[in-house]
Design an enzyme around this catalytic site. Structure first.
Site, PDB file in Angstrom:
ATOM      1  N   TYR A 103       0.894  -1.165   0.000  1.00 44.36           N
ATOM      2  CA  TYR A 103       0.000   0.000   0.000  1.00 44.36           C
ATOM      3  C   TYR A 103       0.922   1.202   0.000  1.00 44.36           C
ATOM      4  O   TYR A 103       1.609   1.476   0.979  1.00 44.36           O
ATOM      5  CB  TYR A 103      -0.885  -0.009   1.239  1.00 44.36           C
ATOM      6  N   THR A 104       0.996   1.939  -1.116  1.00 47.72           N
ATOM      7  CA  THR A 104       1.982   3.009  -1.270  1.00 47.72           C
ATOM      8  C   THR A 104       1.377   4.405  -1.340  1.00 47.72           C
ATOM      9  O   THR A 104       2.109   5.375  -1.566  1.00 47.72           O
ATOM     10  CB  THR A 104       2.821   2.767  -2.536  1.00 47.72           C
TER      11      THR A 104
ATOM     12  N   TYR B  44       2.087   5.547   6.489  1.00 51.11           N
ATOM     13  CA  TYR B  44       2.731   4.695   5.490  1.00 51.11           C
ATOM     14  C   TYR B  44       4.075   4.176   6.003  1.00 51.11           C
ATOM     15  O   TYR B  44       4.345   2.967   5.985  1.00 51.11           O
ATOM     16  CB  TYR B  44       2.930   5.467   4.190  1.00 51.11           C
TER      17      TYR B  44
END
Length: 215
Positions: free
Chosen positions: A61-62, A125
């Site tokens: 998941y970027t 993130y």
């Protein structure tokens, strides 16, 4: 050597497909078939393709900004995913290469980061990716962690392609100027990954490599 790559539609996975030596058999399952949030699906693929020498996990998941409001998704893919993957690798005696990010650092250092620097992520993130790293550090499986920076390639979504597109559409561009990074070509990362993997296959030692040195 038989290597399975996750995240087959991503920039790095595509570059690996183009650069790995001919003697390496690459397996790139559809993302729906090898879902990091669905352990039973990953198990089925590994059982189907066993024996495997290595799994390279490029799936992630970027979306940095959306992750702030979608913490659950970020952790499900970047932390829980590697946790499940590490368990499967342990069960089937498979090495794991985990692609991580320079976002595990806070960005306050004025010189290049090294493997010895203490991670200190400041956003969801980065924290989720560091959580994935720590999972591997707590296992007994042979693993390699590659911290990449500002990955770009000829396809997919990346800063370089976005700037090229906007430059064609606009006479003036407004871009934040408070960030510094080392843009890294996905093909260069792929070539370095192949070299590191080939060197490590004869050893059960654990390695952490920061690919910013290749940029």
């Amino acid at each position: 050597m038989k290597v399975l790559i996750t995240g087959g539609k991503g920039q790095l996975a595509r570059s690996l497909l183009e650069t790995v030596p001919a003697e390496v058999q690459l397996l790139i399952p559809e993302e729906a078939d090898f879902d990091l949030t669905a352990p039973e699906k990953m198990q089925a693929v590994i059982m189907r393709d066993t024996p495997l020498d290595c799994i390279i996990n490029t799936a992630a998941y970027t979306a940095v900004d959306p992750a702030e409001s979608d913490r659950e998704s970020a952790y499900a893919i970047n932390a829980e995913g590697p946790t499940q993957l590490a368990g499967l690798c342990a069960a089937h005696a498979v090495r794991l290469v985990q692609v991580s990010t320079d976002y595990v650092f806070d960005g306050n250092k004025t010189t290049a980061y090294t493997e010895q620097d203490e991670p200190n992520p400041i956003n969801v993130y980065g924290k989720s990716k560091l959580a994935g790293e720590k999972v591997l550090a707590a296992t007994d499986i042979p693993y390699i962690i590659l911290r990449t920076s500002w990955v770009y390639g000829a396809r997919g979504k990346n800063f370089m392609l976005t700037m090229l597109q906007l430059a064609q559409e606009r006479d003036e561009l407004k871009i934040v100027n408070d960030q510094a990074g080392a843009p890294t070509w996905s093909r260069m990362i792929a070539e370095a990954t192949s070299q590191i993997l080939a060197q490590s296959l004869g050893s059960d030692a654990k390695h952490i490599n920061n690919l910013e040195q290749y940029s």
